[in-house]
Every structure is written in structure tokens, then in C-alpha cells.
Design an enzyme around this catalytic site. Structure first.
Site, PDB file in Angstrom:
ATOM      1  N   HIS A 195       0.811  -1.219   0.000  1.00  0.00           N
ATOM      2  CA  HIS A 195       0.000   0.000   0.000  1.00  0.00           C
ATOM      3  C   HIS A 195       0.841   1.264   0.000  1.00  0.00           C
ATOM      4  CE1 HIS A 195      -3.259  -2.760   1.082  1.00  0.00           C
ATOM      5  NE2 HIS A 195      -4.027  -1.853   0.526  1.00  0.00           N
ATOM      6  N   GLY A 196       2.014   1.200   0.553  1.00  0.00           N
ATOM      7  CA  GLY A 196       2.812   2.423   0.543  1.00  0.00           C
ATOM      8  C   GLY A 196       4.098   2.266   1.311  1.00  0.00           C
TER       9      GLY A 196
END
Lengths: 317, 522
Positions: B370-371
Site C-alpha cells: 500500500h505504501g
């Protein structure tokens, strides 16, 4: 062919429902005792006109009416920007005989709030000026994302800024705003005593020492550096032309917070030189902690202390 | 270009008539050009990344098909992985890895002076990279046939409805759909339009209406009351759900209108009764991707692998270095010792332990997907932990409820509430920019200071938020009983009325202003 009929039926139903819904919501809006409904339906004749953003709400009308014996009308609203206020002040003067006095909290010159401006669509049917202004401001609204110089979108005409026309397209959309919700909140009661009733909490009192410096921003990033002050000057000039006595003030901040505003004096000087009027600085006029709801807003108790001070200083006549 | 923009409506108004009037290769070329135009709307330079991924995987696919040499095939697979993950690593994780490395050196008392780079994250890179990689892996394992038509393959990788935020569509499901021309179909158009409208309602009426309240809460949590923060977290759980599933609905609906079927990406996740159920309902295309291409290759619930040990140890080292809590070493050593002892008690225990490890690794890497932030990894860690706790404590909990003869609906309600609030706790880390803010939010709620509705600021957003959430939940629960799209196809009266109601709701509750979708950043 039958399918085409269903599409037509859908479009018709959507259109009729939208217009019918809009009509019902408008009738509800007109029943409200909210300030802008009162203004646009001829119920706002006053002796003292009060102007500001959320900090202008501390012009607590019941107390002013009690100490002056005069009728008041407060145009202030949370996050109000001075350009929108300028339109509202013009609309007020177009509809009513001029009030004897206008008090303006100049710290509303700290922002442009196009989102709020679009929220005033609920009242756009009452004022062509307001409707045109909303369309104009909506066109200035950004798409919400920074456009890269390598974006293909740069090679095509911009399609942004259509929200201003939204109210013409959909009448339900016209009432899609906090302004309308608030009008419904004041459907059966007056908004004249709308003011914070809480006392600043201990967390906020403790946190003030850690705050970064606060800066009243004159928005150098707007298309015109002086846009906000020009609007303020226009408000002042309009009122003066009609014979209204105008008083510019800086309403109180929580004193330790006021110290963090590094450019308050420079801001005051800028306003004074632009409008040619004295700004009465009450930024540290209330010192009782119990008088604050938060750093920037007095509560009812504090508002009364402040208004008594304005009265005794001869600002509130 | 984002779906909730005037530009997109202009684009689709031109695209659709052309699409249904073209046939065969011309239609595929239109899809490809349209998709590249859609992506280039943000930044045309990053089209080169999409194109490179496409070229690499196309030619690797062809070579894999030609060769039976195991070594060569492995080298080709590695080439594809290196290029795809290399892009991802550089654009998404470069600064994060450099920062972590510097933290590590500082942790060991060494001075370091590396420079981070100003890197712009290409929109949707994680989505199309995973889609492209899955094709190569499937060809490698001979699960699917190679695609020889370059235009068809490029369109599969870059198909605009799902290019930037999924759903991640598998080649086996999607490529065959390009084999024949899709004719205009009234029923599909109705079902697709309904889903698009519902997606718009979720995005502009729910997600974007909740966003300002949530932003405020996570900007300065220490200035808000306990109740305000609690509402903020609940709103955030619905904001992220509606933002992402709204995008998926529009993408799936659009594809349906064009004649293609995408798998569901969300199935009312907040009614999940356990965490496995949650992951079978939330971002299904990613969780099934991680299951098939990570969890199962790691050994799944049947065994372990070098990867299981490697990733667990790597994350343990990272946890110590990043937090600077050296006492964690003691905890980890004790855990490893216990795990070793436990696994020696028998084959069953061994398998159980491998399952826990693989669950945790999958969720940790899912978080990282996701990041590039430790908060995302921690979010993954919490979900990994939930899955393990569920396996350990679930049977005991169920026995306890049975023993005290709790009615089934209360058992279900309790389970749904527990899963929802545990998910909300994890969402706090997902949203917070750092651990400090996350901790401020949690301690703010737990303090119970100002735990009354009077202390909530901006009650009008709350009121609107509650109304749209209630509408959302009611429709979703109805949809669970009988899929509404089927009713819209069968019953024209229901169709006209429901579409009109949706349009009214969007007009009355929508927050307009072309707000971007949260998942674009992933």
C-alpha cells in the site's frame, strides 16, 4: 423502441423529481429563521449591521440589543470570506434602508472560501448578483490536484468550474450544502443567539506553548494580492456612501495565542492604509480564560465582556 | 483522468460511440489509445513505464512459451520480476529503503549521509505491475496460454477502467474476453449503469462528504474530544471503503457496459464475522493475488519455505531498528525459541506454526504494497496478528459462547462488532501520517474526555455522514439478500425509480470538486 421510452421515462422522472424536491426544499428554507433567509425574505431591517466570519459570531445580538436598545442583524458565518461578504452586504443595502452603524471584524480578510461560496447556492434564486458571483468563483476553483506540466490535460480546454452552474442544472444540488442544513436547524428557532457555549479545554490551554507561529495570511498566492482588501474597502465604501457609521475592529483572541500571531500589527497597518480607516485592536482585550471557547473564539460569557467594552469605548453606539 | 470529473464524461461521450461502431483490431486499438490517453491525462511520461512493463512481459511470455529449458524459463521469469519489481522499488520504495538503511546505520551508531531523490509516484503503478506480473507467472507455470497478439496484450495491461486502481484482473479471466467482439447489450448496459451510479454515490456522496471531518481529526487529534475522534475513525472506515469500492464499482460497471466481466472486488466487508471472512470481502482482487502468488508459494497452510523465515527475520530486524527498542530483541529471541520448541512437538504443530508465519508475512508485505511507510507495515502486522489470534482463540471463544447458550444472532452481532472495531483500530494506522498521530488518536478516544455528542465540532457534517452511511448500509444489506442488479434488469419500473433516486441522492448529498481517489497513490 420500448427501450427508448424507458430512457425518456427515467430522464423525465429524474427531472420532475429534482424540480419537485427543489420546490419542497425551497419552501422549507423560506420557513427558516436562519439569518440569510431572514435577509432575503425581508425580515432583516436593523440599526446595527455586524460583519465577520466565525469570529464575527461573537457579536452576540441579544446582548447588543439589550445594551444599546437597537435592532441588530449579524451577517457573519463560519469561514466567511470577505469577497462573499461583500456580495451579501451589497444585497443587504439593495433591500433595506441603511443601518445607522456597521461593525466589521477585519480578521475575516484571511481567506478565500469558494466551497462556502458555492454553498450559498441555496439563496442564489433571490439574488442575481449572488448567482453570478458564485458562478465566477466556481470557475476559479482548482480541480483538486496539482497538474503536472507533462499532463495531457494541459493540451485540452479546461473543464473545471462547472459547479457554479450546478444549481441551474439540478435544483436538489442547490440545497446540497451546510448552509441549507443550518437553515433547517434554525427552522423553528432563532439563530440570533448562535454562539459557542463551551469553555476552552485544558488540553488547548496546555498546548498553546507548543504552537507554531500563526500568520494572518494576505493570500499572496491569489490572482490579485490586494483582492481581499479591495473587497473590504468596497464594503466600507458602500456603507459610508449610504451614511452608515463604520467601525473596524479586531475581535479578541485567547491572549497567549494572540502572541503567536507574528504579523498582527503589520496586518492592521495594511488594512488601515488600504481602507483609510482606523482599526480598533481588541485582540487582547479579554483576558479571562473562562471567556474563551477556543483560541480564536469567545464564548457567550466572553462575548458579553467584550461587547460591554465596545459599548463603553464608544465603538458600539 | 478521474471518473468523477467533467473531463472523464467528455472522454466517455467520445469513446463509447466510437467503441460500439468499431470492430476487431480497430476496436482494440481504440481501447489501447483511449487507455493511454486516460493515463497520460496526469503525466504522459509515465506511459513509458506502462509500455516497458508491457513489452517485457509480452516478450518474456513469448520466450517462455517457446522454451522447455527449465533454467532459461527461470531466468526469463526472474527478468520479468526484476524489471517490474525494480520499477516498483524505485518509484515507490527508493526513499523508504534509503531512509530505513540510514536508520539502521544510525541504530548501530554509524554516521550516514545518503541523499533521497525527488521521485514522483506514477499513478496506479502497484496495480498494473501486479497485473502484468501475474500474467508472466501464470505463463511460467503453464496455467494460461501465451498471448501472441501485442495489441490485445497491451490492452489487457492498460485497460482504462481498472488501470489505476484495480480491480487487479487476472489474464486467465480477462484476456479470453478480448477474443471476440462484444456487441452492445441492453441488459449489460442497464446492470453496468446501475453499478456506475452506485459507485458514484459511494464516492461523491459518502467518501467525499466524510473526508473533511476525517482530515480534521487526523491533522490535530489532540485538539478534539474523545467522541469527535471516535466518530472520525468510524467515518474514516466508511470513507476508505466507499472511496475504493466506489472506484471498483465504476470500473466494473464501465467494463460491463463495454461487454467485459470483472470479478467483484468488495462484498460488504463490514459485516464480516471473522478476519478470514473480512479478507474474502475486502479488496478481493488483491487478497486473492497475495494468496495465489505469495501465501501459497510461501507454503500456505501446508508448510514453510526459505521465504517465510527470511521475511519474518527481516521484519523483526526492521522493527528493532526503526523503533530503537532493543528490548524487542529479547522478545523476538523468546518467540523464536518458543516457536522452535513448539514445532518440535509434532508435525501438526509445525504446520500450524508455518501457517502463522505465512499469514504474517503475507499481511506485512500486503501492508508494504500500500505504501512506503512503517504505518502501512504496522497495519499489515495488525491484520496478520488478527488472523493468528483468530486461529488460536477462535475455537475457544466459540466453545465459550456455546457453553453459555448465546443465541446465534447475538454471537453473529458480537463477531461482526469485534471484527469491525479491530479493523477500525488498524485503519487508524493506515490513515495516520505517523505513529505519533495514530497514538494521539487512540489515546484521545481511550481517554473518554468529552465522550458526549455536545463536544463534537461540525455536527452538520456528522449528520450528513450518518444519513449517507445509513443509506449505504441499508442498500448493501438489501443487496446481500438479493442482488439488486438482477432486479434492475428484470423490473423496468424498479430500474427507472432506483436510477432516478440514485441521481437525486448524488445531487443532494454529493461533494463535487473532482476529489481524487485514495487508492490512486497505491
Amino acid at each position: 423502441m420500448k427501450k427508448v421510452y424507458w430512457i425518456i421515462a427515467l430522464l423525465l422522472l429524474t427531472f420532475i423529481g429534482d424540480r419537485l424536491g427543489g420546490r419542497i426544499l425551497k419552501s422549507q428554507l423560506e420557513k427558516s429563521q436562519f439569518r440569510y433567509t431572514r435577509m432575503y425574505t425581508g425580515q432583516a431591517q436593523s440599526d446595527i449591521l455586524l460583519v465577520g466570519n466565525s469570529r464575527g459570531l461573537i457579536f452576540y445580538e441579544p446582548h447588543i440589543e439589550k445594551i444599546t436598545g437597537k435592532k441588530t442583524f449579524n451577517l457573519s458565518y463560519n469561514g466567511m470570506s470577505v469577497d462573499l461578504m461583500n456580495e451579501l452586504v451589497h444585497d443587504y443595502y439593495d433591500r433595506y434602508s441603511p443601518p445607522a452603524q456597521m461593525i466589521v471584524d477585519v480578521t475575516m480578510c484571511d481567506r478565500i472560501n469558494d466551497q462556502l461560496t458555492i454553498g450559498f447556492n441555496s439563496y442564489s434564486t433571490y439574488s442575481e448578483n449572488l448567482e453570478d458571483f458564485i458562478i465566477e468563483r466556481a470557475e476559479n476553483m482548482s480541480d483538486g490536484a496539482k497538474v503536472s506540466k507533462y499532463a495531457l490535460s494541459r493540451y485540452f480546454p479546461s473543464l473545471k468550474g462547472n459547479m457554479g452552474h450546478g444549481a441551474k442544472f439540478s435544483h436538489l444540488f442547490r440545497y446540497n450544502s451546510e448552509i441549507f442544513q443550518r437553515a433547517m436547524f434554525y427552522r423553528t428557532k432563532t439563530d440570533k443567539d448562535w454562539l459557542l457555549d463551551r469553555v476552552i479545554n485544558q488540553n488547548m490551554i496546555d498546548a498553546v506553548v507548543d504552537l507554531d507561529t500563526y500568520f494572518i495570511d494576505l493570500k499572496p498566492d491569489t490572482t490579485d494580492l490586494n483582492y481581499l482588501l479591495e473587497n473590504l474597502k468596497d464594503i466600507v465604501d458602500t456603507a459610508k456612501e449610504k451614511g452608515t457609521d463604520v467601525q473596524l475592529v479586531i475581535n479578541p483572541y485567547y491572549p497567549p495565542f494572540a502572541k503567536t500571531i507574528t504579523n498582527l500589527s503589520a496586518f492592521k497597518a495594511e488594512v488601515e492604509s488600504f481602507t483609510g480607516m482606523k482599526v480598533n485592536d481588541y485582540s487582547s482585550a479579554v483576558t479571562d480564560v473562562k471567556g474563551f471557547g477556543d483560541y480564536q473564539h469567545l464564548n457567550k460569557y466572553g462575548a458579553k465582556i467584550y461587547l460591554d467594552k465596545l459599548r463603553s469605548d464608544g465603538i458600539l453606539k | 483522468m478521474i471518473f468523477n470529473s467533467v473531463a472523464f464524461f467528455a472522454f466517455i461521450a467520445v469513446f463509447l460511440p466510437l467503441y460500439f461502431n468499431l470492430k476487431g483490431k480497430a476496436r482494440l486499438i481504440l481501447c489501447l489509445v483511449g487507455s493511454y490517453f486516460f493515463y497520460g491525462w496526469w503525466d504522459w511520461r509515465f506511459l513509458s513505464l506502462v509500455l516497458t512493463s508491457t513489452l517485457i512481459d509480452y516478450f518474456v511470455g513469448l520466450e517462455l512459451d517457446k522454451s522447455e529449458d527449465a533454467k532459461k524459463r527461470k531466468r526469463l521469469l526472474i527478468l520479468s520480476m526484476v524489471v517490474n519489481l525494480g520499477f516498483l522499488a524505485f518509484f515507490k520504495y527508493f526513499n523508504f529503503f534509503i531512509g530505513s538503511f540510514m536508520d539502521m546505520l544510525t541504530g548501530f551508531g554509524m554516521e550516514s549521509s545518503f541523499h533521497t531523490l525527488k521521485i514522483i509516484l506514477p499513478v496506479g503503478i502497484s496495480f498494473y505491475t501486479f497485473q502484468s506480473m501475474s500474467y508472466t507467472i501464470d505463463v511460467y507455470y503453464k496455467k494460461i496460454k501465451v498471448e501472441r497478439d501485442f495489441i490485445r496484450f497491451s490492452t489487457f495491461i492498460s485497460f482504462f477502467p481498472q488501470l489505476v486502481a484495480g480491480p487487479i484482473v487476472r489474464a486467465a479471466d480477462f484476456l479470453p474476453q478480448f477474443q471476440k467482439d462484444r456487441e452492445f447489450n441492453w441488459d449489460r448496459t442497464i446492470a453496468g449503469t446501475g453499478q456506475i451510479l452506485w459507485g458514484f454515490f459511494k464516492k461523491v456522496a459518502v467518501a467525499d462528504s466524510l473526508a473533511p471531518f476525517v482530515d480534521q481529526c487526523f491533522m490535530a487529534p489532540d485538539t478534539f474530544s474523545s467522541m469527535h475522534l471516535l466518530i472520525g475513525v468510524i467515518f474514516w472506515s466508511f470513507q476508505i471503503y466507499c472511496d475504493f469500492s466506489g472506484y471498483s464499482d465504476i470500473a466494473i460497471g464501465l467494463a460491463r457496459v463495454l461487454g467485459y466481466d470483472f470479478p467483484d472486488n468488495f462484498k460488504t466487508p463490514y459485516v464480516s464475522k471473522n478476519f478470514s471472512d473480512f479478507w474474502a470481502r475486502w479488496h478481493i482482487s488483491l487478497s486473492s493475488w497475495l494468496r495465489d502468488y505469495l501465501y501459497i508459494p510461501l507454503g500456505g497452510s501446508r508448510g514453510g519455505s526459505f521465504g517465510s523465515y527470511f521475511f519474518i527475520l527481516l521484519f523483526m530486524v526492521l522493527a528493532v531498528v526503526v523503533t530503537g527498542w532493543w528490548w524487542l530483541i529479547g522478545v523476538f529471541v523468546a518467540l523464536i525459541a518458543y516457536a522452535w520448541y513448539y514445532m518440535r512437538q509434532g508435525e501438526k504443530n509445525k504446520i500450524k506454526m508455518y501457517t502463522y508465519m505465512n499469514n504474517m508475512v503475507t499481511m506485512l508485505l500486503g501492508g508494504l504494497w500500500h505504501g512506503a511507510s512503517y504505518t502501512y507495515i504496522f497495519w499489515g502486522f495488525l491484520h496478520g496478528g488478527y488472523l493468528i489470534i483468530q486461529r488460536l482463540a477462535g475455537p475457544i471463544w466459540n466453545k465459550m459462547l456455546d457453553a453459555i447458550r448465546t443465541p446465534l444472532f447475538i454471537q453473529n452481532a458480537l463477531a461482526i462488532a469485534m471484527v469491525y472495531f479491530a479493523t477500525c483500530l488498524a485503519w487508524i494506522y493506515f490513515r495516520a501520517p505517523n505513529f505519533e498521530i495514530a497514538s494521539d488518536v487512540i489515546t484521545g478516544i481511550a481517554s473518554l474526555e468529552g465522550f458526549n455528542f455536545g463536544s463534537v465540532i461540525n455536527k452538520f457534517i456528522v449528520l450528513k455522514g450518518v444519513i449517507v452511511i445509513v443509506i449505504l448500509q441499508l442498500v448493501e444489506l438489501l443487496n446481500l439478500r438479493s442482488p439488486l442488479y438482477k432486479v434492475t434488469i428484470k423490473n423496468p419500473y424498479f430500474r427507472v425509480v432506483s436510477f432516478a433516486i440514485l441521481l437525486w441522492l448524488i445531487a443532494f448529498f454529493g461533494t463535487f470538486g473532482s476529489n481524487s481517489f485514495i487508492y490512486f497513490q497505491f
